[in-house]
Structures are given as structure tokens and as C-alpha cells.
Scaffold this active site. Structure first.
Site, PDB file in Angstrom:
ATOM      1  N   CYS A 116       0.836  -1.200   0.000  1.00 49.44           N
ATOM      2  CA  CYS A 116       0.000   0.000   0.000  1.00 49.44           C
ATOM      3  C   CYS A 116       0.877   1.259   0.000  1.00 49.44           C
ATOM      4  O   CYS A 116       1.528   1.543  -0.999  1.00 49.44           O
ATOM      5  CB  CYS A 116      -1.000  -0.028   1.145  1.00 49.44           C
ATOM      6  SG  CYS A 116      -2.388   1.124   0.883  1.00 49.44           S
TER       7      CYS A 116
ATOM      8  N   GLU B 167      -1.694  -8.306   4.484  1.00 52.97           N
ATOM      9  CA  GLU B 167      -1.253  -8.658   5.837  1.00 52.97           C
ATOM     10  C   GLU B 167      -2.377  -8.751   6.855  1.00 52.97           C
ATOM     11  O   GLU B 167      -2.161  -9.208   7.986  1.00 52.97           O
ATOM     12  CB  GLU B 167      -0.215  -7.642   6.326  1.00 52.97           C
ATOM     13  CG  GLU B 167      -0.754  -6.306   6.805  1.00 52.97           C
ATOM     14  CD  GLU B 167      -1.025  -5.281   5.710  1.00 52.97           C
ATOM     15  OE1 GLU B 167      -1.079  -4.086   6.031  1.00 52.97           O
ATOM     16  OE2 GLU B 167      -1.187  -5.688   4.533  1.00 52.97           O
TER      17      GLU B 167
ATOM     18  N   HIS C 198      -3.790  -4.687   0.914  1.00 52.97           N
ATOM     19  CA  HIS C 198      -3.232  -5.046   2.225  1.00 52.97           C
ATOM     20  C   HIS C 198      -3.339  -6.552   2.441  1.00 52.97           C
ATOM     21  O   HIS C 198      -4.305  -7.035   3.036  1.00 52.97           O
ATOM     22  CB  HIS C 198      -3.978  -4.309   3.340  1.00 52.97           C
ATOM     23  CG  HIS C 198      -3.604  -2.878   3.498  1.00 52.97           C
ATOM     24  ND1 HIS C 198      -2.463  -2.475   4.157  1.00 52.97           N
ATOM     25  CD2 HIS C 198      -4.217  -1.752   3.058  1.00 52.97           C
ATOM     26  CE1 HIS C 198      -2.388  -1.152   4.140  1.00 52.97           C
ATOM     27  NE2 HIS C 198      -3.436  -0.682   3.469  1.00 52.97           N
TER      28      HIS C 198
END
Length: 283
Positions: free
Chosen positions: A135, A215, A213
Site C-alpha cells: 500500500c 497482511e 493489504h
């Protein structure tokens, strides 16, 4: 990293194998010589650009893959003012660098450390490391390599479909998004994933930048819902709907994250080769 985690290595990106086998003596009496197995773990550094954007699941996957985990906080915990001078660590100590997300704008050069971090990412690549930008981190990576970052006409919050040209590198499917800016891939890069709102991933040599994202887990999404209620309201995003989608998709996204990290490691030549042991990247 716990001993149990260290043993659960799916990608053993390690080197310097030394193995001494047991041999019989001339008298015919077998003596057991110790097997000596030396493993030197690869080193990854996570640059945490914002206290609200930790490495989360990506850190877990790198640990599972045999990496020693290092972190660097651009802002000290408890600090919310990004206007500061930052001295970044020497990237030459690491095999991989992961630049994480942030609330700030990657084109805001009034933040003194933005230019310094881009310089660090360039030096890491010049030194032979692989660099992964997530990002905001992907936007900084794009800028560092000659691309651009600008305000998006179609900001994204929540789970959005992403189409890919290279499923072995960036798996398709819904990925979690929270961004109001977007990058243009740098010269010489190839865009490998996209949707109608933005380019979603680019590759440039050993560099991989993604706009989404990968994660996040349910706990991190819940934190961002609490912190970002105003932004969600502005885009008409419903918190309960996001929670339900996260509960539905988080498990599959975590599995796809493992493929994404494997693809990234392949860019840096930190991949299994000839069985258990990996190849060393060029120095």
C-alpha cells in the site's frame, strides 16, 4: 521466534550446509560422529511506517519461511506526528525489505523521511536485496523507481476483487483495501495485477509493490474499523458488512498470502532449490 516456529520452515532460505555423516572405524567399531548442521537464516526487515499498520500476517509467513524478523519504526510507539527526521538502518544487512502501509500520503515531501526511505529502498535493491512494498510502502517503492503517486478518483475500503496476469506471483481474488491514493508503475516495470480502480501490483526486478493489504487478519481489520469510522462513512462502507466479509474471506486470503510471499521470494532468488536448501542471492 519460538523454537517450534523455527522448525516449521516451509521455505528454507538458508545456506552453508555442513553435514558430517557417521563412519565406521578401521577396527570395525562404528562410532557416531555428531551431525553438524549449520543454518544461517535469511534476514528480513519490516519498515513500520505507521504505528497502526504492523506486519501482522506477513510477519508470520516470513517467520514460517525461515527468516529472522527485524523491525524498524518510523514513528515511535505513542507518537502520531509524522513530521520528523528519521535515520533508516543500513539495508545491506538484510536479504529482504518490506515497507508497510501508513495513513500519510506517499507524495507528501514535507515529511522529511519520505525521501530518506525511498533512498533506502533504492540502496537495498542496488545491494542485491528484494523489496516488497505494501500500500503506502508500494507507493513509495513506485516513486523510488521513477513512478508516480496521486490521489485516486476511486478510493477503496474493504474487500475488492483483483485480477492478475501472474497468478503464481499475485493470486487473484478479493484482497483487503484501504487507500485514497494510487501509484503509476515505474518505467521498466510490469503491472501484474489490477482492477477498475487502480493498478494493484507491479514488478521491477527484485521489487514487488502492491496496492492492497495482504497482511490483515480479523483483529487488524477491527482496529482499522475503530480508527477509520469517518473515512468509511464518507465512502458509504458499513462496518458490520466489512466484519462479515472479513470473517468469510480472511482464511482464504491468508492462504493466498503464503503464495504471494513465495512469489516475492522467487523474485529475490530465495526459493527452494535441490530439496531443503535455498540458493544464495547474488551479492
Amino acid at each position: 521466534m519460538s523454537s517450534s516456529t523455527a522448525q516449521a520452515i516451509s521455505l528454507s532460505c538458508v545456506h552453508d550446509r555442513l553435514l558430517t555423516l557417521s563412519l565406521p572405524t578401521q577396527a570395525g567399531k562404528a562410532t557416531r560422529r555428531r551431525r553438524s548442521l549449520t543454518r544461517v537464516a535469511r534476514q528480513v526487515l519490516f519498515i513500520r511506517n505507521d504505528p497502526t499498520a504492523p506486519q501482522a500476517l506477513i510477519g508470520d509467513v516470513f517467520a514460517e519461511s525461515g527468516f529472522d524478523i527485524g523491525t524498524f519504526d518510523v514513528l515511535p510507539v505513542g507518537t502520531d506526528d509524522p513530521v520528523r527526521t528519521v535515520a533508516f538502518p543500513d539495508p545491506g544487512r538484510y536479504d529482504a525489505i518490506v515497507a508497510l502501509g501508513a495513513r500519510w500520503a506517499a507524495y507528501d515531501d514535507t515529511l522529511p523521511w519520505v525521501g530518506a526511505e525511498m533512498d533506502m529502498l533504492r540502496r537495498a535493491l542496488d545491494g542485491g536485496a528484494a523489496v516488497f512494498g505494501v500500500c503506502f510502502g508500494g507507493q513509495l517503492l513506485a516513486r523510488a523507481l521513477g513512478g508516480t503517486v496521486a490521489r485516486s478518483t476511486e478510493p477503496e475500503i474493504g474487500w475488492h476483487d483483483v485480477q492478475t496476469d501472474e497468478a503464481g506471483l499475485v493470486p487473484p481474488g478479493p484482497w483487503f483495501q484501504w487507500h485514497f491514493d494510487r501509484f503509476t508503475a515505474p518505467p521498466g516495470a510490469r503491472v501484474v495485477a489490477r482492477n477498475a480502480s487502480a493498478a494493484q501490483a507491479f514488478v521491477h526486478g527484485r521489487a514487488l509493490g502492491v496496492q492492497f493489504h495482504p497482511e490483515v487478519d480479523e483483529r487488524l481489520v477491527e482496529q482499522w474499523i475503530a480508527d477509520g469510522a469517518g473515512e468509511m462513512a464518507a465512502l458509504g462502507v458499513d462496518a458490520d458488512g466489512m466484519r462479515a466479509r472479513t470473517a468469510q474471506l480472511a482464511g482464504d486470503a491468508a492462504a493466498r498470502l503464503r503464495h504471494l510471499v513465495r512469489g516475492f521470494l522467487a523474485l529475490g532468488q530465495c526459493v527452494p532449490h535441490g530439496g531443503e536448501y535455498g540458493v544464495q542471492r547474488p551479492r
